[in-house]
Design a protein around this motif. Structure first.
Motif, PDB file in Angstrom:
ATOM      1  N   ALA A   1     -10.771  16.044   6.271  1.00 47.13           N
ATOM      2  CA  ALA A   1     -10.772  14.631   5.868  1.00 47.13           C
ATOM      3  C   ALA A   1     -10.644  14.558   4.354  1.00 47.13           C
ATOM      4  N   TRP A   2      -9.917  13.549   3.878  1.00 49.47           N
ATOM      5  CA  TRP A   2      -9.787  13.388   2.429  1.00 49.47           C
ATOM      6  C   TRP A   2      -9.951  11.934   2.047  1.00 49.47           C
ATOM      7  N   TYR A   3     -10.258  11.739   0.768  1.00 45.33           N
ATOM      8  CA  TYR A   3     -10.421  10.388   0.227  1.00 45.33           C
ATOM      9  C   TYR A   3     -10.186  10.434  -1.281  1.00 45.33           C
ATOM     10  N   TYR A   4     -10.030   9.269  -1.866  1.00 43.17           N
ATOM     11  CA  TYR A   4      -9.792   9.144  -3.303  1.00 43.17           C
ATOM     12  C   TYR A   4     -10.980   8.411  -3.932  1.00 43.17           C
ATOM     13  N   PRO A   5     -11.917   9.153  -4.542  1.00 40.63           N
ATOM     14  CA  PRO A   5     -13.099   8.496  -5.117  1.00 40.63           C
ATOM     15  C   PRO A   5     -12.773   7.614  -6.320  1.00 40.63           C
ATOM     16  N   GLU A   6     -11.710   7.949  -7.031  1.00 44.38           N
ATOM     17  CA  GLU A   6     -11.251   7.136  -8.162  1.00 44.38           C
ATOM     18  C   GLU A   6      -9.735   7.012  -8.059  1.00 44.38           C
ATOM     19  N   ALA A   7      -9.291   6.176  -7.135  1.00 40.20           N
ATOM     20  CA  ALA A   7      -7.860   6.022  -6.876  1.00 40.20           C
ATOM     21  C   ALA A   7      -7.157   5.390  -8.073  1.00 40.20           C
ATOM     22  N   SER A   8      -5.878   5.692  -8.184  1.00 42.36           N
ATOM     23  CA  SER A   8      -5.059   5.065  -9.222  1.00 42.36           C
ATOM     24  C   SER A   8      -4.980   3.560  -8.959  1.00 42.36           C
ATOM     25  N   HIS A   9      -4.498   2.834  -9.936  1.00 43.07           N
ATOM     26  CA  HIS A   9      -4.368   1.382  -9.785  1.00 43.07           C
ATOM     27  C   HIS A   9      -3.556   1.029  -8.532  1.00 43.07           C
ATOM     28  N   ALA A  10      -2.472   1.751  -8.289  1.00 41.42           N
ATOM     29  CA  ALA A  10      -1.600   1.475  -7.143  1.00 41.42           C
ATOM     30  C   ALA A  10      -2.293   1.735  -5.809  1.00 41.42           C
ATOM     31  N   ALA A  11      -3.283   2.614  -5.802  1.00 41.77           N
ATOM     32  CA  ALA A  11      -3.954   2.990  -4.550  1.00 41.77           C
ATOM     33  C   ALA A  11      -5.364   2.414  -4.427  1.00 41.77           C
ATOM     34  N   LYS A  12      -5.762   1.513  -5.302  1.00 44.80           N
ATOM     35  CA  LYS A  12      -7.119   0.940  -5.261  1.00 44.80           C
ATOM     36  C   LYS A  12      -7.526   0.428  -3.880  1.00 44.80           C
ATOM     37  N   PRO A  13      -6.600  -0.156  -3.087  1.00 42.08           N
ATOM     38  CA  PRO A  13      -7.027  -0.652  -1.765  1.00 42.08           C
ATOM     39  C   PRO A  13      -7.595   0.431  -0.833  1.00 42.08           C
ATOM     40  N   ILE A  14      -7.280   1.714  -1.088  1.00 41.54           N
ATOM     41  CA  ILE A  14      -7.826   2.775  -0.222  1.00 41.54           C
ATOM     42  C   ILE A  14      -8.876   3.620  -0.937  1.00 41.54           C
ATOM     43  N   GLU A  15      -9.332   3.196  -2.093  1.00 45.00           N
ATOM     44  CA  GLU A  15     -10.352   3.964  -2.803  1.00 45.00           C
ATOM     45  C   GLU A  15     -11.587   4.127  -1.914  1.00 45.00           C
ATOM     46  N   ASN A  16     -12.030   5.369  -1.769  1.00 41.24           N
ATOM     47  CA  ASN A  16     -13.181   5.748  -0.938  1.00 41.24           C
ATOM     48  C   ASN A  16     -12.958   5.557   0.557  1.00 41.24           C
ATOM     49  N   TYR A  17     -11.746   5.235   0.978  1.00 41.17           N
ATOM     50  CA  TYR A  17     -11.429   5.221   2.405  1.00 41.17           C
ATOM     51  C   TYR A  17     -11.088   6.660   2.809  1.00 41.17           C
ATOM     52  N   VAL A  18     -11.362   7.022   4.059  1.00 37.46           N
ATOM     53  CA  VAL A  18     -11.234   8.407   4.515  1.00 37.46           C
ATOM     54  C   VAL A  18     -10.097   8.542   5.524  1.00 37.46           C
ATOM     55  N   ALA A  19      -9.237   9.547   5.306  1.00 33.89           N
ATOM     56  CA  ALA A  19      -8.129   9.838   6.220  1.00 33.89           C
ATOM     57  C   ALA A  19      -8.299  11.256   6.773  1.00 33.89           C
ATOM     58  N   PHE A  20      -7.555  11.559   7.829  1.00 31.50           N
ATOM     59  CA  PHE A  20      -7.750  12.810   8.564  1.00 31.50           C
ATOM     60  C   PHE A  20      -6.443  13.551   8.817  1.00 31.50           C
ATOM     61  N   TRP A  21      -6.579  14.842   9.032  1.00 32.08           N
ATOM     62  CA  TRP A  21      -5.459  15.691   9.425  1.00 32.08           C
ATOM     63  C   TRP A  21      -6.048  16.952  10.047  1.00 32.08           C
ATOM     64  N   ASN A  22      -5.234  17.989  10.185  1.00 30.85           N
ATOM     65  CA  ASN A  22      -5.676  19.294  10.646  1.00 30.85           C
ATOM     66  C   ASN A  22      -6.367  19.267  12.008  1.00 30.85           C
ATOM     67  N   GLY A  23      -5.723  18.581  12.949  1.00 28.84           N
ATOM     68  CA  GLY A  23      -6.240  18.583  14.320  1.00 28.84           C
ATOM     69  C   GLY A  23      -7.137  17.417  14.674  1.00 28.84           C
ATOM     70  N   VAL A  24      -7.488  16.570  13.704  1.00 31.29           N
ATOM     71  CA  VAL A  24      -8.263  15.381  14.023  1.00 31.29           C
ATOM     72  C   VAL A  24      -7.299  14.345  14.589  1.00 31.29           C
ATOM     73  N   LYS A  25      -7.566  13.862  15.786  1.00 38.09           N
ATOM     74  CA  LYS A  25      -6.692  12.889  16.448  1.00 38.09           C
ATOM     75  C   LYS A  25      -7.134  11.473  16.072  1.00 38.09           C
ATOM     76  N   VAL A  26      -6.176  10.684  15.583  1.00 37.10           N
ATOM     77  CA  VAL A  26      -6.457   9.280  15.269  1.00 37.10           C
ATOM     78  C   VAL A  26      -5.710   8.443  16.305  1.00 37.10           C
ATOM     79  N   THR A  27      -6.466   7.616  17.029  1.00 37.47           N
ATOM     80  CA  THR A  27      -5.907   6.874  18.144  1.00 37.47           C
ATOM     81  C   THR A  27      -6.607   5.527  18.295  1.00 37.47           C
ATOM     82  N   GLU A  28      -5.976   4.637  19.057  1.00 38.96           N
ATOM     83  CA  GLU A  28      -6.598   3.323  19.329  1.00 38.96           C
ATOM     84  C   GLU A  28      -7.624   3.441  20.432  1.00 38.96           C
TER      85      GLU A  28
END
Length: 93
Positions: free
Chosen positions: A66-93
């Motif tokens: 899981a990764w996140y941006y604790p101090e996102a750039s100005h362009a990415a501020k909407p996802i600052e501290n939001y967490v995303a996944f990869w490496n076998g973590v399944k994201v589904t509805e």
């Protein structure tokens, strides 16, 4: 949306944000008991410096899944501290 690893829901939210085909979950919607801070970091040219979590479920560890941006750039501020996944973590509805 749900993030699932090792047959366990590790995050669940109706407020994810999609950036570059990744669902970013609000930090308050991840199940903290499954997350351990990592010393890993990467840099995205437009989002900034990413920090990582390893995911631990039922005695198994998925390093830096899981990764996140604790101090996102100005362009990415909407996802600052939001967490995303990869490496076998399944994201589904």
């Amino acid at each position: 949306m749900k993030a699932i690893w090792n047959d366990t829901v590790i995050a669940e939210s109706s407020n994810t944000k999609i950036v570059e085909n990744n669902h970013y979950f609000p930090r308050e919607d991840i199940k903290e008991e499954y997350f351990e801070p990592s010393n890993s970091h990467t840099r995205c040219p437009w989002k900034g410096k990413a920090s990582y979590f390893s995911v631990k479920v039922n005695g198994n560890t998925n390093e830096d899944a899981a990764w996140y941006y604790p101090e996102a750039s100005h362009a990415a501020k909407p996802i600052e501290n939001y967490v995303a996944f990869w490496n076998g973590v399944k994201v589904t509805e």
